[in-house]
Design an enzyme around this catalytic site. Structure first.
Site, short mmCIF file in Angstrom:
data_model
loop_
_atom_site.label_atom_id
_atom_site.label_comp_id
_atom_site.label_asym_id
_atom_site.label_seq_id
_atom_site.Cartn_x
_atom_site.Cartn_y
_atom_site.Cartn_z
N ASP A 170 6.37 51.09 20.39
CA ASP A 170 6.02 50.59 19.06
C ASP A 170 6.63 51.40 17.92
O ASP A 170 6.44 51.07 16.76
CB ASP A 170 4.50 50.51 18.89
CG ASP A 170 3.84 51.88 18.90
OD1 ASP A 170 4.54 52.89 19.11
OD2 ASP A 170 2.61 51.95 18.72
N HIS A 200 13.21 56.22 21.72
CA HIS A 200 13.04 57.38 20.82
C HIS A 200 14.38 58.03 20.51
O HIS A 200 14.45 59.23 20.22
CB HIS A 200 12.08 58.42 21.42
CG HIS A 200 10.65 57.97 21.41
ND1 HIS A 200 9.61 58.75 21.86
CD2 HIS A 200 10.07 56.82 20.99
CE1 HIS A 200 8.48 58.10 21.73
NE2 HIS A 200 8.73 56.92 21.20
N TYR A 266 12.62 60.04 15.80
CA TYR A 266 12.57 61.06 16.84
C TYR A 266 13.87 61.87 16.94
O TYR A 266 13.88 62.94 17.54
CB TYR A 266 12.26 60.43 18.21
CG TYR A 266 10.79 60.14 18.40
CD1 TYR A 266 9.96 61.03 19.06
CD2 TYR A 266 10.24 58.96 17.92
CE1 TYR A 266 8.61 60.77 19.23
CE2 TYR A 266 8.89 58.69 18.08
CZ TYR A 266 8.07 59.58 18.73
OH TYR A 266 6.74 59.32 18.89
#
Length: 443
Positions: A170, A200, A266
């Site tokens: 998500d 990520h 990330y």
């Protein structure tokens, strides 16, 4: 109209009530006849299940509900398995974060050594769920959002190649929601994106509205100034966890590395690891933040609902992020051909990249599952980074499957946030010690 039967695997999770509330909000689009909770920790699940049962009785009494620790009861007669398990709970997440910090290395639940440790715990748990589903409901689909999604997705590709499982995350959804807000759109659903990467670990390369207008420059201008923070948050940041506020603001620096695209947040861990270590309090990490905040609130609120025998005034919130899970389930159930970002085998989606890598790209989803949309060739910079990271993920899965100490050491050496082979070995030895109850034996 068919009504669906769902099992939520990880019934004791703090995210479970939000998912139930979200499913209830979408019953007109995705009718449900039965919700089951499955968890291997009865006491923890019980706390959440009793509150959710009251909630369901009040808001949708026609839906049958049960919570169980028995796989056969849980997985029989289901259409969808929604899986979000955390093997070792937050106690182990805390170790994933704090052990690397001792060595001056990023301590994070999905990146670097912490992500590798968590992956080694998660693989067996997710494969077990796949096996239960295939045994008791062979026509069901698993929608897996258990972390670390990249390692788990590689494990299912390699070790359960024929399983009906779609791995999802998500984080891009959350970032796209911020992009939409930043330029005054009502919802991320107004965006049509091109994106490539690993979980990520990816980049948006094109963002348009439904009419085809190019929105990328407008969003880039915002990110260059604020990152993914929204101006009102900068003025009033008490509404969100401090660590997330920092993450959204840091995207400004991450964006500067390649201003022709827009980055996943990330990437900060890989581009600026020393900043992240310096910014982290080694005695109070993200796991502590979650335990003191979210976990305390959700369990406390569940207990209050059970004591009062009503959920009418509950402070439990709909997990709006999770609404994409309904979109995904609907796409499979009704063959809607919705376009979604998913983690799938590359097989040519990124032309100049490992065919066997699990990549995150836009897909068209229908009753056969996900069909990736080709993103073409990618630049050398991203390709180099992704090849290093895919090698880490593949080595972790091979280490798990073969019980190989050597391969896990190599995975840690290859991780961009680990400085050298000696630190990698010291870290590995301490992580093995901490994870004795969860990892396969390495030799």
């Amino acid at each position: 109209m068919k009504k669906f039967s769902i099992v939520i695997a990880g019934g004791g999770s703090t995210f479970t009530p939000g998912i139930v509330l979200m499913l209830l909000e979408h019953l007109d689009r995705f009718p449900i006849r039965q919700i089951k909770f499955y968890d291997n920790l009865e006491e923890r699940q019980e706390k959440v299940a009793q509150a959710c049962e009251i909630l369901l009785k009040e808001r949708a009494p026609e839906i049958s509900f049960l919570a169980t620790t028995d796989p056969e009861t849980a997985f029989q007669d289901v259409d969808f398995v929604m899986a979000h398990i955390r093997v070792g709970l937050y106690a182990m997440r805390e170790k994933d974060e704090k052990i690397p910090l001792k060595y001056g290395v990023v301590g994070q639940e999905t990146c670097g050594p912490g992500g590798i440790a968590y992956g080694m715990r998660s693989i067996g748990g997710v494969l077990e769920l796949v096996d239960y589903m295939e045994k008791y409901s062979p026509d069901a689909w698993m929608l897996n959002y258990s972390n670390p999604a990249a390692i788990v997705a590689e494990a299912t590709r390699k070790l359960r190649p024929d399983a009906k499982i779609i791995n999802i995350c998500d984080m891009p959804v959350g970032i796209e929601e911020r992009m939409a807000q930043a330029i005054g759109l009502a919802s991320r659903k107004e965006l049509v994106v091109r994106y490539y990467g690993l979980n990520h670990f990816g980049w948006w390369t094109d963002i348009r509205d439904k009419a085809g207008n190019d929105l990328l420059p407008q969003i880039q201008a915002h990110v260059a100034k604020y990152g993914y923070s929204l101006p009102e948050e900068i003025e009033a940041s008490q509404h969100a966890d401090a660590s997330w506020m920092h993450t959204f603001a840091k995207a400004k620096e991450v964006y500067e590395v390649d201003p022709s695209t827009l980055p996943n947040t990330y990437l900060k861990y890989y581009f600026f690891p020393q900043d992240e270590v310096a910014h982290t309090n080694p005695s109070f990490t993200r796991a502590n933040e979650v335990m003191a905040g979210r976990e305390k609130h959700v369990f406390g609120e569940c207990q209050r609902i059970v004591e009062n025998q009503t959920a009418t005034d509950t402070t439990l919130e709909v997990d709006e992020h999770a609404s994409y899970i309904v979109d995904l389930a609907r796409a499979i159930a009704y063959n809607t051909q919705e376009r979604m970002l998913l983690i799938v085998p590359n097989e040519g989606a990124i032309v100049n990249f490992d065919e066997q890598a699990m990549v995150e790209v836009p897909c068209i989803v229908g009753s056969n599952g996900a069909e990736p949309i080709t993103q073409g060739k990618i630049p050398r910079f991203q390709k180099g980074l992704m090849e290093q990271q895919v090698a880490v993920e593949k080595l972790v899965v091979e280490a798990w499957a073969e019980g190989s100490y050597q391969k896990l050491w190599q995975a840690l050496i290859l991780s961009k946030v680990v400085p050298n082979a000696r630190v990698a070995k010291e870290l590995l030895d301490e992580l093995i010690e901490a994870n004795q109850a969860f990892w396969p034996e390495l030799h």
